[in-house]
Design an enzyme around this catalytic site. Structure first.
Site, mmCIF file in Angstrom:
data_model
loop_
_atom_site.group_PDB
_atom_site.id
_atom_site.type_symbol
_atom_site.label_atom_id
_atom_site.label_comp_id
_atom_site.label_asym_id
_atom_site.label_seq_id
_atom_site.Cartn_x
_atom_site.Cartn_y
_atom_site.Cartn_z
ATOM 1 N N ASP A 199 14.211 1.081 34.276
ATOM 2 C CA ASP A 199 14.736 2.116 35.171
ATOM 3 C C ASP A 199 15.934 2.771 34.484
ATOM 4 O OD1 ASP A 199 16.804 0.294 35.388
ATOM 5 O OD2 ASP A 199 16.753 0.177 37.571
ATOM 6 N N TYR A 216 6.831 2.399 36.170
ATOM 7 C CA TYR A 216 8.016 1.588 36.452
ATOM 8 C C TYR A 216 7.800 0.685 37.659
ATOM 9 C CZ TYR A 216 12.271 0.039 38.519
ATOM 10 O OH TYR A 216 13.210 -0.764 39.105
ATOM 11 N N GLU A 248 11.818 -1.175 45.832
ATOM 12 C CA GLU A 248 11.724 -0.388 44.605
ATOM 13 C C GLU A 248 11.386 1.073 44.904
ATOM 14 O OE1 GLU A 248 12.633 -1.001 41.682
ATOM 15 O OE2 GLU A 248 12.997 -3.155 41.844
#
Length: 356
Positions: A146, A128, A45
């Site tokens: 996202d 996020y 990520e």
């Protein structure tokens, strides 16, 4: 109001599609499987921020071979990590990556915390990333938004407010369709939908599993969503860099300050990036200027970097901290893209000069 999994047609339809069509990615667990490795989820990520899946794949494989666990990464030298990151861009992510790995080891015994709030407390984990790790690695219900999810949700609900002002409404809408069960699979299914079907241009609405529920499909142009505010023109800046090559084929490299753009990375000596068309070189010498400058675009500005080259003797030591690096191994120095391109231009120029 939050919709429960059992009553959410959107979640049900999307998960059924994901079970068949999920992308196979090295950091993912298969649909419906046990939660993925938190270290792999977090690492991927961070790498995927502002970067494509295609670009991240080789870096992820290289990192997990070299540093198989978060403990291994935490023990790495700063310079080794920065060099391995070279080419991925947005180098503050690399510094935060190392700080986070060390915090996980020092403060959590090498185990990532499993809640959004605790994850948010780690260095470099914003809303996020914390939500993504909580959902995908630990199965927690979290609202993961996202750029792909943002686009899917804006179209599903035909949210007409321009970005970035639309983001609270998009998040609330995403919350309304996020299920309690299989939250990690749902987050990844939304990402896949945005990456492969609900694309920025020419969305494939005819094969979308959510087309019956999508408000944007009923408009003249679904690709209008999300609505974007007019872009402001990027400012243009000038800079200078100096290629200093010793008679034994060694090149002088410096390390940029830890804070700021390309912080902590090896680089050529350079001016600031608001410099005038002419700049004072680091020392008096016969400098040759390469034409044209190296052009590079950062997130908030574009840059024209003029490259100046010179040869020096074996006894020459430039002022300030730096190191001599073999020209033949310049590709191993971990230069960020801007300075790698500057090095290529300098080496081509000097090779051409030698032939002439």
């Amino acid at each position: 109001m939050r919709v429960e999994m059992s009553g959410s047609k959107i979640a049900r339809d999307l998960l059924a599609h994901y079970d068949v069509h999920a992308r196979r990615l090295p950091w993912r667990a298969p649909p419906g499987a046990n939660a993925a490795d938190p270290y792999h989820v977090w690492l991927s990520e961070v790498m995927l921020q502002q970067t494509t899946v295609a670009a991240v794949g080789p870096y992820f494989e290289k990192f997990t071979v070299r540093w198989p666990t978060v403990e291994d990464l935490a023990a790495s030298a700063d310079a080794d990590l920065m060099a391995a990151w070279a080419g991925l861009g947005y180098y503050a992510r690399a510094r935060n990556l190392l700080a986070c790995a060390r915090a996980v080891v020092a403060d959590h015994g090498g185990r990532f915390p499993d809640t959004e709030d605790a994850l948010r407390a780690l260095p470099g984990l914003g809303a996020y990333t914390a939500a993504a790790v909580a959902a995908i690695a630990f199965g927690r219900r979290a609202v993961v938004v996202d750029a792909n999810v943002e686009r899917v949700v804006a179209r599903l609900f035909a949210i007409a407010t321009p970005l970035p002002a639309a983001r609270p409404a998009i998040r609330a809408a995403a919350d309304s369709i996020t299920p309690d069960l299989r939250a990690g699979d749902f987050a990844q299914a939304m990402m896949d939908l945005g990456a492969t079907i609900c694309t920025v241009r020419n969305p494939a609405c005819g094969i979308c599993p959510l087309r019956q529920d999508c408000a944007a499909v009923r408009t003249a142009d679904p690709a209008v969503f999300p609505v974007k505010a007019p872009k402001k023109a990027k400012p243009h800046r000038l800079g200078h860099a100096w290629w200093i090559e010793r008679s034994d084929g060694q090149v002088w490299l410096v390390r940029r300050p830890d804070k700021g753009l390309l912080g902590g990375m090896r680089a050529l000596p350079s001016s600031d990036w608001n410099a005038a068309p002419d700049a004072t070189p680091p020392f008096a010498a016969q400098w040759r200027t390469i034409d044209p400058p190296v052009a590079h675009v950062f997130t908030h500005f574009s840059l024209a970097l003029s490259i100046h080259t010179t040869h020096v003797g074996l006894d020459h030591v430039p002022a300030g901290a730096g190191e001599w690096w073999p020209r033949a191994r310049i590709g191993e120095a971990g230069l960020p893209t801007l300075f790698a391109r500057a090095a290529d231009a300098a080496m081509k120029e000097m090779t051409d000069d030698a032939r002439n």
